[in-house]
Design a protein around this motif. Sequence first.
Motif, PDB file in Angstrom:
ATOM      1  N   ILE A  24      -1.726  17.990  -0.011  1.00 19.61           N
ATOM      2  CA  ILE A  24      -3.005  17.550   0.531  1.00 19.61           C
ATOM      3  C   ILE A  24      -2.842  16.136   1.075  1.00 19.61           C
ATOM      4  CG2 ILE A  24      -5.415  17.041   0.028  1.00 19.61           C
ATOM      5  CD1 ILE A  24      -5.265  19.198  -2.148  1.00 19.61           C
ATOM      6  N   TYR A  25      -3.071  16.004   2.374  1.00 18.72           N
ATOM      7  CA  TYR A  25      -2.962  14.721   3.058  1.00 18.72           C
ATOM      8  C   TYR A  25      -4.358  14.114   3.177  1.00 18.72           C
ATOM      9  CZ  TYR A  25       1.663  16.372   4.359  1.00 18.72           C
ATOM     10  OH  TYR A  25       2.953  16.836   4.322  1.00 18.72           O
ATOM     11  N   ASP A  26      -4.512  12.878   2.730  1.00 18.91           N
ATOM     12  CA  ASP A  26      -5.762  12.146   2.860  1.00 18.91           C
ATOM     13  C   ASP A  26      -5.766  11.465   4.223  1.00 18.91           C
ATOM     14  OD1 ASP A  26      -8.224  10.962   1.982  1.00 18.91           O
ATOM     15  OD2 ASP A  26      -7.126   9.090   1.686  1.00 18.91           O
ATOM     16  N   VAL A  27      -6.822  11.677   5.000  1.00 17.51           N
ATOM     17  CA  VAL A  27      -6.904  11.142   6.358  1.00 17.51           C
ATOM     18  C   VAL A  27      -8.047  10.135   6.439  1.00 17.51           C
ATOM     19  CG1 VAL A  27      -7.283  11.709   8.780  1.00 17.51           C
ATOM     20  CG2 VAL A  27      -6.019  13.296   7.312  1.00 17.51           C
ATOM     21  N   LYS A  28      -7.736   8.960   6.952  1.00 20.84           N
ATOM     22  CA  LYS A  28      -8.761   7.947   7.197  1.00 20.84           C
ATOM     23  C   LYS A  28      -8.786   7.644   8.687  1.00 20.84           C
ATOM     24  CE  LYS A  28      -8.852   5.778   2.692  1.00 20.84           C
ATOM     25  NZ  LYS A  28      -9.264   6.906   2.024  1.00 20.84           N
ATOM     26  N   GLU A  29      -9.990   7.601   9.241  1.00 16.96           N
ATOM     27  CA  GLU A  29     -10.137   7.317  10.662  1.00 16.96           C
ATOM     28  C   GLU A  29     -10.335   5.823  10.876  1.00 16.96           C
ATOM     29  OE1 GLU A  29     -12.715   8.807  14.512  1.00 16.96           O
ATOM     30  OE2 GLU A  29     -13.389   9.362  12.511  1.00 16.96           O
ATOM     31  N   ASN A  30      -9.525   5.250  11.742  1.00 18.91           N
ATOM     32  CA  ASN A  30      -9.650   3.861  12.152  1.00 18.91           C
ATOM     33  C   ASN A  30     -10.141   3.838  13.596  1.00 18.91           C
ATOM     34  OD1 ASN A  30      -8.343   3.000   9.654  1.00 18.91           O
ATOM     35  ND2 ASN A  30      -6.496   3.801  10.580  1.00 18.91           N
ATOM     36  N   GLN A  31     -10.400   2.666  14.131  1.00 20.10           N
ATOM     37  CA  GLN A  31     -10.928   2.577  15.488  1.00 20.10           C
ATOM     38  C   GLN A  31      -9.969   3.163  16.524  1.00 20.10           C
ATOM     39  OE1 GLN A  31     -12.225  -1.312  16.594  1.00 20.10           O
ATOM     40  NE2 GLN A  31     -12.894  -0.672  18.613  1.00 20.10           N
ATOM     41  N   THR A  32      -8.668   2.857  16.403  1.00 16.37           N
ATOM     42  CA  THR A  32      -7.706   3.321  17.413  1.00 16.37           C
ATOM     43  C   THR A  32      -6.601   4.198  16.850  1.00 16.37           C
ATOM     44  OG1 THR A  32      -6.370   1.327  17.150  1.00 16.37           O
ATOM     45  CG2 THR A  32      -8.087   1.276  18.854  1.00 16.37           C
ATOM     46  N   SER A  33      -6.720   4.586  15.572  1.00 14.91           N
ATOM     47  CA  SER A  33      -5.653   5.377  14.957  1.00 14.91           C
ATOM     48  C   SER A  33      -6.187   6.162  13.768  1.00 14.91           C
ATOM     49  CB  SER A  33      -4.511   4.466  14.503  1.00 14.91           C
ATOM     50  OG  SER A  33      -4.959   3.607  13.474  1.00 14.91           O
ATOM     51  N   TRP A  34      -5.307   6.989  13.236  1.00 15.70           N
ATOM     52  CA  TRP A  34      -5.544   7.743  12.004  1.00 15.70           C
ATOM     53  C   TRP A  34      -4.494   7.290  10.993  1.00 15.70           C
ATOM     54  CZ3 TRP A  34      -9.659  11.002  12.237  1.00 15.70           C
ATOM     55  CH2 TRP A  34     -10.069  11.456  13.481  1.00 15.70           C
ATOM     56  N   THR A  35      -4.876   7.135   9.735  1.00 15.53           N
ATOM     57  CA  THR A  35      -3.932   6.836   8.672  1.00 15.53           C
ATOM     58  C   THR A  35      -3.858   8.059   7.769  1.00 15.53           C
ATOM     59  OG1 THR A  35      -4.474   4.489   8.757  1.00 15.53           O
ATOM     60  CG2 THR A  35      -3.323   5.271   6.792  1.00 15.53           C
ATOM     61  N   ILE A  36      -2.659   8.610   7.631  1.00  7.65           N
ATOM     62  CA  ILE A  36      -2.429   9.801   6.819  1.00  7.65           C
ATOM     63  C   ILE A  36      -1.625   9.390   5.599  1.00  7.65           C
ATOM     64  CG2 ILE A  36      -1.363  12.082   6.747  1.00  7.65           C
ATOM     65  CD1 ILE A  36      -2.152  10.652  10.055  1.00  7.65           C
ATOM     66  N   THR A  37      -2.116   9.746   4.411  1.00  4.44           N
ATOM     67  CA  THR A  37      -1.454   9.364   3.172  1.00  4.44           C
ATOM     68  C   THR A  37      -1.229  10.595   2.309  1.00  4.44           C
ATOM     69  OG1 THR A  37      -2.605   7.240   3.248  1.00  4.44           O
ATOM     70  CG2 THR A  37      -1.576   7.832   1.166  1.00  4.44           C
ATOM     71  N   LEU A  38      -0.029  10.689   1.747  1.00  4.67           N
ATOM     72  CA  LEU A  38       0.304  11.729   0.784  1.00  4.67           C
ATOM     73  C   LEU A  38       0.687  11.037  -0.505  1.00  4.67           C
ATOM     74  CD1 LEU A  38       0.920  14.666  -0.037  1.00  4.67           C
ATOM     75  CD2 LEU A  38       3.231  14.310   0.821  1.00  4.67           C
ATOM     76  N   ALA A  39      -0.074  11.271  -1.549  1.00  6.75           N
ATOM     77  CA  ALA A  39       0.215  10.660  -2.838  1.00  6.75           C
ATOM     78  C   ALA A  39       0.837  11.694  -3.756  1.00  6.75           C
ATOM     79  CB  ALA A  39      -1.049  10.093  -3.464  1.00  6.75           C
ATOM     80  N   ASP A  40       2.084  11.461  -4.118  1.00  5.21           N
ATOM     81  CA  ASP A  40       2.802  12.303  -5.071  1.00  5.21           C
ATOM     82  C   ASP A  40       2.700  11.584  -6.418  1.00  5.21           C
ATOM     83  OD1 ASP A  40       4.678  13.782  -6.531  1.00  5.21           O
ATOM     84  OD2 ASP A  40       5.906  14.142  -4.767  1.00  5.21           O
ATOM     85  N   SER A  41       3.176  12.202  -7.460  1.00  4.36           N
ATOM     86  CA  SER A  41       3.113  11.562  -8.775  1.00  4.36           C
ATOM     87  C   SER A  41       3.997  10.321  -8.852  1.00  4.36           C
ATOM     88  CB  SER A  41       3.510  12.550  -9.863  1.00  4.36           C
ATOM     89  OG  SER A  41       4.837  13.004  -9.644  1.00  4.36           O
ATOM     90  N   LYS A  42       5.005  10.225  -7.979  1.00 10.95           N
ATOM     91  CA  LYS A  42       5.938   9.099  -8.040  1.00 10.95           C
ATOM     92  C   LYS A  42       5.963   8.260  -6.769  1.00 10.95           C
ATOM     93  CE  LYS A  42       8.926  11.612 -11.139  1.00 10.95           C
ATOM     94  NZ  LYS A  42      10.220  12.205 -11.373  1.00 10.95           N
ATOM     95  N   VAL A  43       5.566   8.827  -5.642  1.00  8.40           N
ATOM     96  CA  VAL A  43       5.730   8.161  -4.356  1.00  8.40           C
ATOM     97  C   VAL A  43       4.450   8.301  -3.525  1.00  8.40           C
ATOM     98  CG1 VAL A  43       7.052   8.163  -2.207  1.00  8.40           C
ATOM     99  CG2 VAL A  43       8.196   8.681  -4.350  1.00  8.40           C
ATOM    100  N   VAL A  44       4.131   7.250  -2.785  1.00  5.86           N
ATOM    101  CA  VAL A  44       3.036   7.310  -1.822  1.00  5.86           C
ATOM    102  C   VAL A  44       3.636   7.128  -0.434  1.00  5.86           C
ATOM    103  CG1 VAL A  44       0.920   6.234  -1.011  1.00  5.86           C
ATOM    104  CG2 VAL A  44       1.353   6.403  -3.462  1.00  5.86           C
ATOM    105  N   VAL A  45       3.358   8.083   0.462  1.00  3.65           N
ATOM    106  CA  VAL A  45       3.871   8.036   1.827  1.00  3.65           C
ATOM    107  C   VAL A  45       2.673   7.921   2.763  1.00  3.65           C
ATOM    108  CG1 VAL A  45       5.162   9.270   3.589  1.00  3.65           C
ATOM    109  CG2 VAL A  45       5.839   9.462   1.185  1.00  3.65           C
TER     110      VAL A  45
END
Length: 55
Positions: A9-30
Motif C-alpha cells: 500500500i503506497y501512501d500518496v500525498k498531493e503537492n502543488q506541482t508533484s505527488w509524493t509516494i511513500t511505502l512504509a515497511d516494518s524496517k524501511v521507508v521509501v
Amino acid sequence: MNIEKDGKIYDVKENQTSWTITLADSKVVVSAKITKADCPTFESLKDFITENDTF
C-alpha cells in the motif's frame, strides 16, 4: 490517498506541482516524487504506478 499494488500500500500525498509516494515497511521507508507534468491526475498516477516495475 492510497494505491495498492502486489499487496503493498503506497501512501500518496498531493503537492502543488508533484505527488509524493511513500511505502512504509516494518524496517524501511521509501519515498518517491513524481511531477504533475508526468502525471497530472490521481488516476494517471495510479496507472503509472501499476504499470511501472519500479513500484
